[in-house]
Design a protein around this motif. Structure first.
Motif, short mmCIF file in Angstrom:
data_model
loop_
_atom_site.label_atom_id
_atom_site.label_comp_id
_atom_site.label_asym_id
_atom_site.label_seq_id
_atom_site.Cartn_x
_atom_site.Cartn_y
_atom_site.Cartn_z
N PHE A 11 79.90 61.83 77.76
CA PHE A 11 78.79 62.52 78.55
C PHE A 11 77.34 62.17 78.27
N ILE A 49 73.38 63.20 79.10
CA ILE A 49 72.63 63.89 79.85
C ILE A 49 71.40 63.58 79.67
N ARG A 56 67.55 66.49 86.02
CA ARG A 56 68.63 65.96 85.08
C ARG A 56 69.54 65.32 85.98
N TYR A 57 70.28 64.16 84.99
CA TYR A 57 71.22 63.35 85.41
C TYR A 57 72.28 63.62 84.36
N CYS A 58 73.53 63.46 84.79
CA CYS A 58 74.67 63.54 84.05
C CYS A 58 75.52 62.43 84.26
N GLN A 66 77.21 67.93 90.01
CA GLN A 66 77.15 69.25 89.55
C GLN A 66 77.83 70.07 90.28
N GLU A 119 77.63 58.60 87.60
CA GLU A 119 76.81 60.01 87.64
C GLU A 119 77.98 60.96 88.24
#
Length: 113
Positions: free
Chosen positions: A55, A57, A5-7, A107, A104
Motif C-alpha cells: 500500500f 500513500i 492524498r493518493y493511495c 476511498q 489507485e
C-alpha cells in the motif's frame, strides 16, 4: 498548504526471499529516484506491506499531475532502470490494466471532522 492524498496498491511476488530483497532496496532508495518523486510535486510517500500486498500513500501539492509524472518517469533513464528492477519483485493486481503496477485505491470511509 493544502495537499492531496493518493493511495495505491500493488502486489509482490509471493516469495519470501524476493520480498526481503524488495524491502532492502527500499531501505536505500536511489537518490535519483527520491529526487524524481519530489520534482513531480510529491511531498511525502510511504509504502506499507501486509503479506505480499503493498500500500502506497502519497501526499502531493495541489499542482501534482499524474500524467506529467508519468511522462517525467518515461523520459528519465534512472527511473526506468529502477522500475525495471522493481518488476523483478512486483506483480500486477489481478484486476489491473495491462502494464499497470500500482492501482489507485478508492476511498470508502473518512472519519468526519
Amino acid at each position: 498548504m493544502k495537499t492531496n492524498r493518493y493511495c495505491f496498491a500493488c502486489d509482490l511476488k509471493d516469495d519470501q526471499q524476493l520480498i526481503a530483497e524488495y524491502e532492502t532496496h527500499h531501505k536505500a532508495v536511489w537518490p535519483e529516484i527520491q529526487k524524481s518523486i519530489k520534482d513531480a510535486g510529491i511531498i511525502d510517500m510511504e509504502i506499507y506491506r501486509c503479506g505480499n500486498r503493498l500500500f502506497m500513500i502519497m501526499e502531493t501539492t495541489p499542482e501534482y499531475d499524474p500524467g506529467r509524472k508519468r511522462q517525467m518517469d518515461l523520459s528519465n533513464p534512472k527511473v526506468q532502470e529502477w522500475e525495471n528492477l522493481m518488476w523483478k519483485y512486483q506483480q500486477a493486481l489481478p484486476f489491473a490494466n495491462p502494464g499497470e503496477k500500482w492501482v489507485e485505491m478508492k476511498q470508502i470511509f473518512k472519519l468526519p471532522d
